[in-house]
Design an enzyme around this catalytic site. Sequence first.
Site, PDB file in Angstrom:
ATOM      1  N   THR A 116     -11.090  27.807  62.973  1.00  0.00           N
ATOM      2  CA  THR A 116      -9.857  28.531  62.494  1.00  0.00           C
ATOM      3  C   THR A 116      -8.558  27.989  62.885  1.00  0.00           C
ATOM      4  O   THR A 116      -7.616  27.728  62.124  1.00  0.00           O
ATOM      5  CB  THR A 116      -9.875  30.066  62.868  1.00  0.00           C
ATOM      6  OG1 THR A 116     -11.268  30.464  62.373  1.00  0.00           O
ATOM      7  CG2 THR A 116      -8.838  30.824  62.308  1.00  0.00           C
ATOM      8  N   ASP A 117      -8.480  27.431  64.085  1.00  0.00           N
ATOM      9  CA  ASP A 117      -7.470  26.749  64.436  1.00  0.00           C
ATOM     10  C   ASP A 117      -6.938  25.596  63.455  1.00  0.00           C
ATOM     11  O   ASP A 117      -5.696  25.362  63.092  1.00  0.00           O
ATOM     12  CB  ASP A 117      -7.182  26.163  65.939  1.00  0.00           C
ATOM     13  CG  ASP A 117      -8.426  25.096  66.301  1.00  0.00           C
ATOM     14  OD1 ASP A 117      -9.363  25.254  65.726  1.00  0.00           O
ATOM     15  OD2 ASP A 117      -8.010  24.683  67.389  1.00  0.00           O
ATOM     16  N   GLY A 118      -8.074  24.623  63.295  1.00  0.00           N
ATOM     17  CA  GLY A 118      -7.842  23.543  62.236  1.00  0.00           C
ATOM     18  C   GLY A 118      -7.343  24.082  60.919  1.00  0.00           C
ATOM     19  O   GLY A 118      -6.253  23.769  60.224  1.00  0.00           O
TER      20      GLY A 118
END
EC number: 3.2.1.-
Length: 349
Positions: A116-118
Amino acid sequence: MGKLLAALLAGIFTLCLQAPAAEAQQPMISTEAWQAYKAKFLDPGGRIIDDGNGNISHSEGQGYGLLLSVLAGSPADFELIWTFTRTELVLRNDGLAAWKWSPGARPHVTDINNATDGDILIAYALGIAGQQWGRRDYTAAAAAIARAILAKTVVEEGGRTLLLPGAMGFSAGDRKDGPIINPSYWIFEAFPVLDQLAPSPAWGKLRNDGIAFVDQLRFGPKQLPADWISLEPNPKPASGFPAEYGYNALRIPLYLVRGGVTDRQLLSRFRQATSGANGAIAIVDLNSGATRSNLTDRGYRIVNHILACVVDKTALPADVKQFTPTLYYPSTLHLLGLSFVAAKHPECL
């Protein structure tokens, strides 16, 4: 949306967007630094190479590359990185990016789950690039990814708005000790921008709850968050992961200050707990409080120097002001840190 987004970014983001979108913005990363970074980590096909991790590429690296190319004022490199990302990683049917791409595997995507950070980094970079360079296609792509992040990874749990690290494998339904979170996935500077792209009260809650949660996650003698945390029944380092303040968590303070957090007590606690020998950043065993390793790369050390700058106006050391690429991850953090200081605290340079 363009004028509102520009006003928002002027207050929270290192580009300091004061001029209309049609005007070129002052780069926050020097041409020399960006050329050195891309010469080592950006291949001709548009993928960012993680040379500390078997030369794979991943959605985090692509997102960082997109963001850094915006900060460097390089539309051509942005388009190159986005083309690879769009064609090689944004393959899932929910609009999120597969997280792992291996050059030696066929097919190259070896894990279809997202990180999700990507996805946040990719959407964020697309959003600001679309506004800055007048690219509606970037803005539309950013909005689609932002909506997918909301739909698949933002959840309400225990009265908090949380961010799951991936769409699969981390929820309460996926693990007995779930939900599992990674507090370093909260990229605080991105949430107001994503709110403009895909309006929802969840973004503000995610930011506010995330900052409060980081302050509350105090494990072991050093009172630090873990890389991976189980919330069932109460927050604790998650099983199956090292109980440490590690390579993930060390970027949390950088994300806090880039997101506009100036809480002296919070930032000082991070700095004091992670200051290792000779200015190194400490990887900390949370159970004992012992230092597992001291990280001396300038890209890691800059984090605590930035905290000293924000809290005490202490200038960065001369060697930290200079960028020379080493490995992908610390080099990326180094440029993110230098761009922040250049934009928000030039007195520390």
